[in-house]
Scaffold this active site. Structure first.
Site, PDB file in Angstrom:
ATOM      1  N   HIS A  51       0.824  -1.209   0.000  1.00  0.00           N
ATOM      2  CA  HIS A  51       0.000   0.000   0.000  1.00  0.00           C
ATOM      3  C   HIS A  51       0.856   1.257   0.000  1.00  0.00           C
ATOM      4  O   HIS A  51       0.557   2.230  -0.712  1.00  0.00           O
ATOM      5  CB  HIS A  51      -0.925  -0.026   1.222  1.00  0.00           C
ATOM      6  CG  HIS A  51      -1.738   1.204   1.377  1.00  0.00           C
ATOM      7  ND1 HIS A  51      -1.474   2.151   2.334  1.00  0.00           N
ATOM      8  CD2 HIS A  51      -2.819   1.666   0.681  1.00  0.00           C
ATOM      9  CE1 HIS A  51      -2.350   3.129   2.231  1.00  0.00           C
ATOM     10  NE2 HIS A  51      -3.174   2.864   1.242  1.00  0.00           N
ATOM     11  N   GLU A  54       2.196   1.792  -3.408  1.00  0.00           N
ATOM     12  CA  GLU A  54       1.144   2.337  -4.274  1.00  0.00           C
ATOM     13  C   GLU A  54       1.092   3.860  -4.144  1.00  0.00           C
ATOM     14  O   GLU A  54       0.978   4.586  -5.137  1.00  0.00           O
ATOM     15  CB  GLU A  54      -0.191   1.712  -3.883  1.00  0.00           C
ATOM     16  CG  GLU A  54      -1.410   2.369  -4.502  1.00  0.00           C
ATOM     17  CD  GLU A  54      -2.595   2.394  -3.566  1.00  0.00           C
ATOM     18  OE1 GLU A  54      -3.265   3.449  -3.508  1.00  0.00           O
ATOM     19  OE2 GLU A  54      -2.855   1.377  -2.896  1.00  0.00           O
ATOM     20  N   HIS A  55       1.191   4.355  -2.913  1.00  0.00           N
ATOM     21  CA  HIS A  55       1.204   5.805  -2.692  1.00  0.00           C
ATOM     22  C   HIS A  55       2.435   6.442  -3.320  1.00  0.00           C
ATOM     23  O   HIS A  55       2.341   7.489  -3.969  1.00  0.00           O
ATOM     24  CB  HIS A  55       1.200   6.095  -1.190  1.00  0.00           C
ATOM     25  CG  HIS A  55      -0.164   6.102  -0.579  1.00  0.00           C
ATOM     26  ND1 HIS A  55      -0.729   7.218  -0.015  1.00  0.00           N
ATOM     27  CD2 HIS A  55      -1.088   5.119  -0.448  1.00  0.00           C
ATOM     28  CE1 HIS A  55      -1.938   6.930   0.452  1.00  0.00           C
ATOM     29  NE2 HIS A  55      -2.170   5.649   0.213  1.00  0.00           N
ATOM     30  N   GLU A 131      -3.939   7.932   7.419  1.00  0.00           N
ATOM     31  CA  GLU A 131      -4.965   7.046   6.868  1.00  0.00           C
ATOM     32  C   GLU A 131      -5.238   5.886   7.829  1.00  0.00           C
ATOM     33  O   GLU A 131      -6.395   5.491   8.033  1.00  0.00           O
ATOM     34  CB  GLU A 131      -4.515   6.520   5.503  1.00  0.00           C
ATOM     35  CG  GLU A 131      -5.558   5.690   4.782  1.00  0.00           C
ATOM     36  CD  GLU A 131      -5.093   5.213   3.408  1.00  0.00           C
ATOM     37  OE1 GLU A 131      -5.848   4.466   2.763  1.00  0.00           O
ATOM     38  OE2 GLU A 131      -3.966   5.577   2.990  1.00  0.00           O
TER      39      GLU A 131
END
Length: 422
Positions: A51, A54-55, A131
């Site tokens: 993740h 991905e950022h 997040e």
């Protein structure tokens, strides 16, 4: 005419799969790269790296800054996004038909030439930690992570996609680049595209732009081993959030379509058993639904309910009762209605470039082949009452997984819940 007639597939010399679905009557196209690398490919010490990566993909490359990436795609009215799941990571774009080349160029650039700048990494680590904090502060979100980890304790497939704040902060540029080298090989990638485009042109673009991928290192994640159990977290909340689930089915399981029909008639819409009995007739919940989550080697079947502190004591007995009823008797009209819902969702998706694009990639990853929509519809239509009851008996026979967050004093203990499910 088959729905596959518009689809073409090519495997490049480097192992990259290119699959397209031509839709000549639209003015747009959707395309993306689906990478066979997600949460279950991570070791415990780097949980959340898929993740975070991905950022970081959008935070600049050797020839584009983060701002330039955003400006280039938005200058043509397109948009660029990504997501991470437990089995893969996707990077995708939606653009006008004349901008397919730009989209391929940008996605190829961020997947092969990300700079992984140290300052950008520090900023994005802070963003991801926020997040994670937001997810923790959102009980109807974080409960699914607790449910997953209880169903698959101590396993990669049970860990949260976001990871933990501590782990995310600890990841270095070298850790991210090493993970990319290990997992972002061409043979583990699918470039899928749907819309007003030409297959050969997309293949040419892919051949030209995806020429710097690392050698493939095939990684086989540990098999998913469903265990089940109980998770409870007392919080001073206005609602109690509950998830009750069971060992489900994999994509290629014989009961995949039967389980989908079962979930739809049990809690898949306003006419479903759970919605009608628990919300409409008794007014015990604001939100209630059932869902399935399939993986390549397993899956989950579950029910979510959001209720009040006083109502929590009554919700679980009623939900358990409705769950057990489907192992005994299901009406033909219910099955027909559920089949119609699933069939319509399949056919409606055929009108969306984004849905068709994603379907291409997901089918190749899950089944290793493309499945015509006619075959999927036929599979749905073949599900009858006997098959649904058989699937229900099989799925609901195992150890349950239960998760609860909120003012849970009145929620039944786990042993009582289990006794209601026999």
């Amino acid at each position: 005419m088959s729905s596959l007639d518009s689809i073409r597939l090519t495997t490049l010399d480097n192992g990259l799969t290119v699959v397209t679905d031509r839709m000549p009557t639209v003015e747009t196209a959707s395309l993306g790269v689906w990478v066979d690398a997600g949460t279950r490919h991570e070791t415990a010490d780097i949980n959340g790296i898929s993740h975070l990566l991905e950022h970081m993909a959008f935070k600049g490359t050797e020839r584009r800054s983060a701002q330039r990436i955003a400006e280039e795609i938005e200058a043509v009215g397109g948009h660029l996004n990504a997501y991470t799941s437990r089995e893969h990571t996707a990077y995708y774009a939606k653009i006008l038909k004349e901008d397919v080349g730009l989209a391929v160029d940008i996605i190829a650039d961020i997947l092969q030439h990300s700079s992984l700048d140290a300052e950008e990494l520090a900023r994005e680590q802070a963003v991801v930690v926020q997040e994670i904090s937001q997810s923790i502060d959102t009980p109807d979100d974080i409960i699914f992570d607790h449910f997953q980890s209880t169903a698959y304790p101590g396993q990669a497939v049970g860990r949260p996609v976001l990871g933990t704040a501590e782990l995310v902060r600890s990841m270095s540029r070298q850790t991210l680049s090493g993970y990319m080298r290990e997992n972002y090989g061409a043979a583990r990638m699918i470039l899928a595209a749907a819309g007003n485009l030409e297959h050969d042109a997309v293949v040419d673009l892919a051949t030209r732009h995806f020429n710097a991928l690392p050698p493939d290192r095939s990684v086989t994640p540990d098999a998913a081993r469903y265990v089940g159990g109980d998770y409870r977290e007392a919080r001073d909340l206005e609602q109690v959030h509950l998830v009750l689930g069971f060992d489900g089915v994999a994509y290629d399981d014989r009961d995949f379509y039967s389980a989908s029909v079962l979930s739809t008639l049990l809690g898949g819409g306003m006419s479903s058993r759970l919605f009608q009995e628990v919300r409409e007739k008794r007014g015990l919940v604001y939100s209630i639904y059932s869902f399935t989550a399939s993986y390549t080697d397993g899956g989950l079947f579950a029910v979510y309910a959001g209720t009040g502190e006083e109502e929590a004591a009554e919700v679980i007995p009623v939900v358990c009762d409705e769950i057990m009823k489907v192992t005994r008797a299901i009406g033909a009209d219910e099955v027909q209605r559920a089949r119609a819902q699933l069939k319509s969702s399949l056919l409606m998706a055929m009108e969306s470039t984004s849905a068709r694009c994603e379907q291409l990639a997901r089918q190749l990853q899950a089944y290793g082949r493309l499945i015509p929509v006619e075959e999927m519809v036929a599979e749905v239509e073949a599900v009858d009452v006997d098959r649904v009851v058989a699937a229900a008996k099989r799925i609901l026979a195992g150890t349950p997984t239960f998760a609860a967050i909120g003012r849970i004093d009145k929620v039944e203990d786990f042993e009582s819940v289990k006794r209601r499910l026999v």
